[in-house]
Design a protein around this motif. Structure first.
Motif, PDB file in Angstrom:
ATOM      1  N   UNK A  43       0.843  -1.181   0.000  1.00 44.39           N
ATOM      2  CA  UNK A  43       0.000   0.000   0.000  1.00 44.39           C
ATOM      3  C   UNK A  43       0.884   1.239   0.000  1.00 44.39           C
ATOM      4  N   UNK A  44       0.687   2.106  -0.986  1.00 45.69           N
ATOM      5  CA  UNK A  44       1.530   3.294  -1.062  1.00 45.69           C
ATOM      6  C   UNK A  44       1.001   4.299  -2.056  1.00 45.69           C
ATOM      7  N   UNK A  45       1.561   5.486  -2.020  1.00 42.53           N
ATOM      8  CA  UNK A  45       1.187   6.569  -2.923  1.00 42.53           C
ATOM      9  C   UNK A  45       2.394   6.938  -3.766  1.00 42.53           C
ATOM     10  N   UNK A  46       2.177   7.151  -5.061  1.00 42.46           N
ATOM     11  CA  UNK A  46       3.269   7.500  -5.974  1.00 42.46           C
ATOM     12  C   UNK A  46       3.154   8.973  -6.352  1.00 42.46           C
ATOM     13  N   UNK A  47       4.213   9.717  -6.105  1.00 42.17           N
ATOM     14  CA  UNK A  47       4.300  11.119  -6.499  1.00 42.17           C
ATOM     15  C   UNK A  47       5.334  11.256  -7.605  1.00 42.17           C
ATOM     16  N   UNK A  48       5.258  12.351  -8.340  1.00 43.78           N
ATOM     17  CA  UNK A  48       6.153  12.507  -9.486  1.00 43.78           C
ATOM     18  C   UNK A  48       6.703  13.919  -9.588  1.00 43.78           C
ATOM     19  N   UNK A  49       7.812  14.016 -10.290  1.00 42.09           N
ATOM     20  CA  UNK A  49       8.428  15.303 -10.630  1.00 42.09           C
ATOM     21  C   UNK A  49       8.971  15.172 -12.036  1.00 42.09           C
ATOM     22  N   UNK A  50       8.417  15.964 -12.941  1.00 43.09           N
ATOM     23  CA  UNK A  50       8.816  15.871 -14.337  1.00 43.09           C
ATOM     24  C   UNK A  50       9.972  16.824 -14.626  1.00 43.09           C
ATOM     25  N   UNK A  51      10.978  16.323 -15.310  1.00 35.98           N
ATOM     26  CA  UNK A  51      12.101  17.137 -15.732  1.00 35.98           C
ATOM     27  C   UNK A  51      12.315  16.935 -17.226  1.00 35.98           C
ATOM     28  N   UNK A  52      13.198  17.714 -17.799  1.00 36.57           N
ATOM     29  CA  UNK A  52      13.473  17.567 -19.222  1.00 36.57           C
ATOM     30  C   UNK A  52      14.095  16.200 -19.486  1.00 36.57           C
ATOM     31  N   UNK A  53      13.440  15.402 -20.310  1.00 40.17           N
ATOM     32  CA  UNK A  53      13.906  14.065 -20.682  1.00 40.17           C
ATOM     33  C   UNK A  53      14.046  13.127 -19.480  1.00 40.17           C
ATOM     34  N   UNK A  54      13.324  13.407 -18.396  1.00 37.10           N
ATOM     35  CA  UNK A  54      13.432  12.550 -17.216  1.00 37.10           C
ATOM     36  C   UNK A  54      12.158  12.631 -16.390  1.00 37.10           C
ATOM     37  N   UNK A  55      11.893  11.550 -15.668  1.00 39.34           N
ATOM     38  CA  UNK A  55      10.772  11.517 -14.734  1.00 39.34           C
ATOM     39  C   UNK A  55      11.273  10.929 -13.423  1.00 39.34           C
ATOM     40  N   UNK A  56      11.019  11.631 -12.340  1.00 35.41           N
ATOM     41  CA  UNK A  56      11.383  11.152 -11.013  1.00 35.41           C
ATOM     42  C   UNK A  56      10.112  10.762 -10.269  1.00 35.41           C
ATOM     43  N   UNK A  57      10.143   9.607  -9.627  1.00 34.12           N
ATOM     44  CA  UNK A  57       9.006   9.128  -8.858  1.00 34.12           C
ATOM     45  C   UNK A  57       9.428   8.886  -7.417  1.00 34.12           C
ATOM     46  N   UNK A  58       8.502   9.151  -6.504  1.00 29.80           N
ATOM     47  CA  UNK A  58       8.740   8.837  -5.098  1.00 29.80           C
ATOM     48  C   UNK A  58       7.570   8.022  -4.594  1.00 29.80           C
TER      49      UNK A  58
END
Length: 204
Positions: A43-58
Motif C-alpha cells: 500500500x503506497x502513494x506514488x508522487x512525481x516530478x517531471x524534468x526535461x527528458x526525465x521523470x522522477x518518482x517517489x
C-alpha cells in the motif's frame, strides 16, 4: 585516473526534488508503478516530478523495507522495469530517464558509499595496500569512483564479471604510503551495508 568504463556522475549536490500528486496524474510511469506495487501487495502513494527528458518518482509507503529490499535491489528492479516500459517507443518518442526513490533511500545510500570510499582511501594511503570492496551495482561503483577521484594519492578501478564487479582502491603510481608499519589491524572493515572483502591485490 580511474579505469572504470562507466562515466562518473557529477559531484554537484542536486537541489531538492519537488514531488507532487498532480505531476503523477496521467503520468504513465507513475501509473505503472502504482499498479506494480499493488500487485506486490504494498500500500503506497506514488508522487512525481517531471524534468526535461526525465521523470522522477517517489513512493510513500509504510512498508519501506519491502520496497527497498536487500541493499536496494527491489527498488532498483522497480526502477529498471519502469524504464523498460516507459521507453518501449524510445526510437520515436526519445529516451526518458526514470529515477524511483522512497524515504530518501538513494541519498542515504550515496552518503554511506561516500563515507566508505573516504575511509578505505585513507587506509590505502596509510598502508599502501590495495583494498577490494564487495560486489556492487554500476550506480554504487560510480559513486565510489567519483569519491576516490577527488582524493589525492589514490585511484580506483573495477574488476570481475557482470553481477560480481568489485571496486579496487589503490595508491597512485609513484605515491608512497603515509603510515607506519603498514600492518592492517582489522581484516574486515564494516561500514553500514558494506564489507571490505579482501586486503591486497585481487585474486583471479
Amino acid at each position: 585516473q580511474n579505469r572504470e568504463e562507466e562515466p562518473a556522475p557529477e559531484a554537484v549536490k542536486e537541489p531538492p526534488v519537488n514531488y507532487t500528486e498532480e505531476a503523477a496524474e496521467g503520468e504513465p510511469a507513475a501509473q505503472f508503478v502504482t499498479e506494480l506495487i499493488e500487485k506486490m501487495g504494498i500500500s503506497g502513494k506514488v508522487l512525481a516530478a517531471r524534468e526535461e527528458d526525465a521523470i522522477r518518482l517517489r513512493i510513500d509507503s509504510d512498508t519501506m523495507g519491502v520496497l527497498i529490499g536487500h541493499r536496494g535491489e527491489t527498488l532498483d528492479a522497480i526502477q529498471y522495469l519502469t524504464g523498460l516500459v516507459i521507453n518501449r517507443n524510445r526510437k520515436v518518442d526519445g529516451y526518458t530517464r526514470v529515477t524511483i526513490n522512497t524515504e530518501d533511500y538513494r541519498e542515504k545510500r550515496e552518503e554511506t558509499l561516500i563515507r566508505l570510499a573516504r575511509r578505505v582511501a585513507a587506509q590505502v594511503k596509510s598502508t599502501g595496500r590495495p583494498r577490494t570492496l564487495e560486489a556492487m551495482n554500476p550506480y554504487e561503483r560510480r559513486i565510489i569512483h567519483t569519491t576516490v577521484q577527488e582524493i589525492e594519492g589514490v585511484t580506483s578501478h573495477s574488476v570481475g564479471n557482470d553481477g560480481d564487479r568489485k571496486v579496487v582502491i589503490t595508491l597512485e603510481e609513484g605515491v608512497k604510503p603515509t603510515g607506519g608499519s603498514g600492518e592492517i589491524v582489522l581484516s574486515r572493515v564494516v561500514v553500514p551495508e558494506y564489507v571490505i572483502v579482501q586486503d591486497g591485490a585481487p585474486s583471479d
